[in-house]
Design a protein around this motif. Structure first.
Motif, PDB file in Angstrom:
ATOM      1  N   ILE A   1       1.238  -1.498   0.109  1.00  0.00           N
ATOM      2  CA  ILE A   1       0.096  -0.030   0.144  1.00  0.00           C
ATOM      3  C   ILE A   1       0.555   1.013   0.022  1.00  0.00           C
ATOM      4  CG2 ILE A   1      -1.390   1.532   1.245  1.00  0.00           C
ATOM      5  CD1 ILE A   1      -2.768  -1.360   2.158  1.00  0.00           C
ATOM      6  N   LEU A   2       2.241   1.400   0.567  1.00  0.00           N
ATOM      7  CA  LEU A   2       3.055   2.502   0.393  1.00  0.00           C
ATOM      8  C   LEU A   2       3.654   2.637  -1.093  1.00  0.00           C
ATOM      9  CD1 LEU A   2       4.826   2.012   4.037  1.00  0.00           C
ATOM     10  CD2 LEU A   2       3.430   3.656   3.732  1.00  0.00           C
ATOM     11  N   ALA A   3       3.935   1.345  -1.087  1.00  0.00           N
ATOM     12  CA  ALA A   3       4.575   1.465  -2.666  1.00  0.00           C
ATOM     13  C   ALA A   3       3.810   1.812  -3.670  1.00  0.00           C
ATOM     14  CB  ALA A   3       5.392  -0.047  -3.019  1.00  0.00           C
ATOM     15  N   ALA A   4       2.091   1.688  -3.636  1.00  0.00           N
ATOM     16  CA  ALA A   4       1.607   2.287  -4.542  1.00  0.00           C
ATOM     17  C   ALA A   4       0.947   3.035  -4.712  1.00  0.00           C
ATOM     18  CB  ALA A   4       0.012   0.921  -4.672  1.00  0.00           C
ATOM     19  N   HIS A   5       1.286   3.963  -3.678  1.00  0.00           N
ATOM     20  CA  HIS A   5       0.829   5.225  -3.187  1.00  0.00           C
ATOM     21  C   HIS A   5       2.689   6.064  -3.394  1.00  0.00           C
ATOM     22  CE1 HIS A   5      -2.942   5.263  -2.402  1.00  0.00           C
ATOM     23  NE2 HIS A   5      -2.393   4.160  -2.009  1.00  0.00           N
ATOM     24  N   GLY A   6       4.079   5.307  -3.349  1.00  0.00           N
ATOM     25  CA  GLY A   6       4.775   6.508  -3.443  1.00  0.00           C
ATOM     26  C   GLY A   6       5.273   6.929  -2.302  1.00  0.00           C
ATOM     27  N   ALA A   7       4.981   5.907  -1.220  1.00  0.00           N
ATOM     28  CA  ALA A   7       5.265   6.181   0.276  1.00  0.00           C
ATOM     29  C   ALA A   7       6.553   5.859   0.957  1.00  0.00           C
ATOM     30  CB  ALA A   7       4.019   6.527   0.464  1.00  0.00           C
ATOM     31  N   ARG A   8       7.155   6.146   1.339  1.00  0.00           N
ATOM     32  CA  ARG A   8       8.735   5.415   2.506  1.00  0.00           C
ATOM     33  C   ARG A   8       8.575   5.097   3.344  1.00  0.00           C
ATOM     34  NH1 ARG A   8      13.416   8.740   1.355  1.00  0.00           N
ATOM     35  NH2 ARG A   8      12.419  10.430   2.188  1.00  0.00           N
TER      36      ARG A   8
ATOM     37  N   LEU B   1       4.063  13.429   4.520  1.00  0.00           N
ATOM     38  CA  LEU B   1       3.237  13.861   3.426  1.00  0.00           C
ATOM     39  C   LEU B   1       2.811  13.185   1.957  1.00  0.00           C
ATOM     40  CD1 LEU B   1       7.541  12.834   2.324  1.00  0.00           C
ATOM     41  CD2 LEU B   1       6.416  15.335   2.879  1.00  0.00           C
ATOM     42  N   PRO B   2       2.293  13.949   1.032  1.00  0.00           N
ATOM     43  CA  PRO B   2       0.889  13.965   0.781  1.00  0.00           C
ATOM     44  C   PRO B   2       1.184  11.710   0.105  1.00  0.00           C
ATOM     45  CG  PRO B   2       2.055  15.691  -0.556  1.00  0.00           C
ATOM     46  CD  PRO B   2       2.894  15.425   0.437  1.00  0.00           C
ATOM     47  N   ALA B   3       2.006  11.536   0.011  1.00  0.00           N
ATOM     48  CA  ALA B   3       2.387  10.013  -0.840  1.00  0.00           C
ATOM     49  C   ALA B   3       1.822   9.377   0.716  1.00  0.00           C
ATOM     50  CB  ALA B   3       3.512   9.494  -1.264  1.00  0.00           C
ATOM     51  N   LEU B   4       2.977   9.539   1.744  1.00  0.00           N
ATOM     52  CA  LEU B   4       1.869   8.153   2.882  1.00  0.00           C
ATOM     53  C   LEU B   4       0.867   9.009   3.734  1.00  0.00           C
ATOM     54  CD1 LEU B   4       2.460   6.845   5.730  1.00  0.00           C
ATOM     55  CD2 LEU B   4       3.786   8.971   6.265  1.00  0.00           C
ATOM     56  N   ARG B   5       0.654  10.403   2.851  1.00  0.00           N
ATOM     57  CA  ARG B   5      -1.162  10.347   3.383  1.00  0.00           C
ATOM     58  C   ARG B   5      -2.007   9.870   2.914  1.00  0.00           C
ATOM     59  NH1 ARG B   5      -4.186  10.817   6.309  1.00  0.00           N
ATOM     60  NH2 ARG B   5      -6.411  12.507   6.374  1.00  0.00           N
ATOM     61  N   ALA B   6      -2.251   9.520   0.995  1.00  0.00           N
ATOM     62  CA  ALA B   6      -2.407   8.674   0.910  1.00  0.00           C
ATOM     63  C   ALA B   6      -2.591   7.264   1.042  1.00  0.00           C
ATOM     64  CB  ALA B   6      -1.791   8.845  -0.937  1.00  0.00           C
ATOM     65  N   ALA B   7      -1.913   7.199   1.517  1.00  0.00           N
ATOM     66  CA  ALA B   7      -1.264   6.045   2.279  1.00  0.00           C
ATOM     67  C   ALA B   7      -2.512   5.835   3.188  1.00  0.00           C
ATOM     68  CB  ALA B   7       0.080   4.954   2.188  1.00  0.00           C
ATOM     69  N   ILE B   8      -2.359   5.981   3.816  1.00  0.00           N
ATOM     70  CA  ILE B   8      -3.286   6.103   6.038  1.00  0.00           C
ATOM     71  C   ILE B   8      -4.826   6.201   5.325  1.00  0.00           C
ATOM     72  CG2 ILE B   8      -3.410   7.981   7.468  1.00  0.00           C
ATOM     73  CD1 ILE B   8      -0.987   8.125   8.143  1.00  0.00           C
ATOM     74  N   VAL B   9      -4.676   7.351   4.245  1.00  0.00           N
ATOM     75  CA  VAL B   9      -6.477   7.227   3.909  1.00  0.00           C
ATOM     76  C   VAL B   9      -6.381   6.348   3.142  1.00  0.00           C
ATOM     77  CG1 VAL B   9      -7.645   8.287   1.671  1.00  0.00           C
ATOM     78  CG2 VAL B   9      -6.430   9.587   3.404  1.00  0.00           C
ATOM     79  N   GLU B  10      -6.114   5.600   2.315  1.00  0.00           N
ATOM     80  CA  GLU B  10      -6.235   3.712   2.112  1.00  0.00           C
ATOM     81  C   GLU B  10      -6.749   3.014   2.596  1.00  0.00           C
ATOM     82  OE1 GLU B  10      -5.007   0.129  -1.118  1.00  0.00           O
ATOM     83  OE2 GLU B  10      -4.347   2.467  -1.448  1.00  0.00           O
ATOM     84  N   MET B  11      -5.611   2.998   4.240  1.00  0.00           N
ATOM     85  CA  MET B  11      -5.799   2.196   5.244  1.00  0.00           C
ATOM     86  C   MET B  11      -7.371   2.296   5.745  1.00  0.00           C
ATOM     87  SD  MET B  11      -3.837   0.258   5.949  1.00  0.00           S
ATOM     88  CE  MET B  11      -3.161  -0.393   7.164  1.00  0.00           C
ATOM     89  N   ALA B  12      -7.639   3.340   6.204  1.00  0.00           N
ATOM     90  CA  ALA B  12      -8.810   4.456   6.765  1.00  0.00           C
ATOM     91  C   ALA B  12     -10.469   3.614   5.871  1.00  0.00           C
ATOM     92  CB  ALA B  12      -9.119   6.069   7.238  1.00  0.00           C
ATOM     93  N   GLU B  13     -10.148   3.993   4.810  1.00  0.00           N
ATOM     94  CA  GLU B  13     -10.938   2.926   3.736  1.00  0.00           C
ATOM     95  C   GLU B  13     -11.476   1.666   4.066  1.00  0.00           C
ATOM     96  OE1 GLU B  13      -9.735   5.138   0.040  1.00  0.00           O
ATOM     97  OE2 GLU B  13     -10.619   6.708  -0.164  1.00  0.00           O
TER      98      GLU B  13
END
Length: 282
Positions: free
Chosen positions: A180-187, A197-209
């Motif tokens: 999930i981290l990799a799919a959003h470009g997060a490290r 950062l935006p990439a990590l924020r997107a991963a966190i949102v996916e976890m919430a969803e």
């Protein structure tokens, strides 16, 4: 470090410090003692697994002692002795406690989870046994287990997500799946920053969803529980979890508060209990 017992690892955290109710006053008094025995056992094991300085070998040795005590092969851990006695008194298996120990043993050695499926498999041992034990104490049907498992997994994932920075900084442990981290470009290293950062924020949102999807799976759980008091507590927990998930969708757990304050949690709990009571009467 040399450790004599699990009490050397005690965090001082109690059931009132948890994000969700544990054996609250909603639960019948006659059921609270075994549930609290299970909680104290879980808290002791969790404190061992989460100790920031002890070596994995020392942690695993103490968890092994808890396991042999729970199965009756030793008498070295008082929390395991108490849980074993509570199970014997109710004619219950100690299997749920043994499953919990499997999760805590993993915590001593596993720092990362590759996929969402791997994380849910961890929840199978770390979260689902809790709900199953409470249902068994109340004599509920095992047909309720599927909905309970979904709710318990959601609670675990919510906790992991809101504490993602703390777990990384204190324990170098990451429960956000790597795919999930990799799919959003997060490290992974992004978890150490002051804000997501935006990439990590997107991963966190996916976890919430994904947590919301689990909560949707368990939306009818409370209605299937025969014990009215337990059903109300489950409705309260579900309501609190739904609100926390919405907060994760809107807030950054690295830089903003996600946890409920006590008054806010009380008001949300009262509203959820009222909704459940009205729906049940209807």
């Amino acid at each position: 470090m040399s450790v004599a017992s699990v009490h050397d690892f005690a965090s001082g955290k109690g059931h009132h410090d948890e994000n969700f109710p544990v054996a609250s006053r909603l639960v019948s008094a006659r059921h609270r003692a075994p549930i609290m025995a299970f909680y104290r056992f879980a808290r002791a094991a969790d404190d061992v697994a989460d100790h920031p300085h002890a070596a994995p070998e020392a942690k695993l040795a103490l968890l092994a002692a808890m396991r042999t005590t729970l199965t009756g092969q030793a008498e070295t851990n008082p929390e395991a002795v108490a849980l074993r006695a509570a199970c014997a008194e109710r004619g219950l298996s100690v299997a749920h406690g043994l499953d919990l120990l499997t999760a805590f043993e993993r915590d001593c050695t596993v720092k990362r989870y590759d996929t969402w499926e791997d994380l849910i498999d961890y929840c199978r041992f770390s979260a689902m046994p809790v709900g199953r034990f409470v249902l068994d104490v109340h004599g509920e049907s095992r047909e309720t287990w599927a909905a309970s498992d979904a709710l318990c997994a959601a609670l675990q994932v919510i906790n992991h997500t809101q504490d993602c920075a703390k777990d990384f900084r204190a324990l170098d442990r990451v429960y956000l799946p790597l795919d999930i981290l990799a799919a959003h470009g997060a490290r992974i290293e992004d978890l150490g920053g002051p804000a997501a950062l935006p990439a990590l924020r997107a991963a966190i949102v996916e976890m919430a969803e994904r947590s919301l999807a689990l909560l949707d799976q368990s939306s009818g759980f409370a209605k299937t529980i025969r014990d009215r008091r337990l059903a109300t507590e489950v409705a309260v927990i579900h309501g609190l979890a739904k609100d926390l998930t919405k907060r994760l969708l809107a807030r950054d757990p690295l830089s903003e508060r996600v946890h409920h304050g006590k008054l806010q949690a009380l008001l949300l709990a009262a509203a959820a209990a009222a909704r459940h009571t009205l729906a049940r009467r209807g």
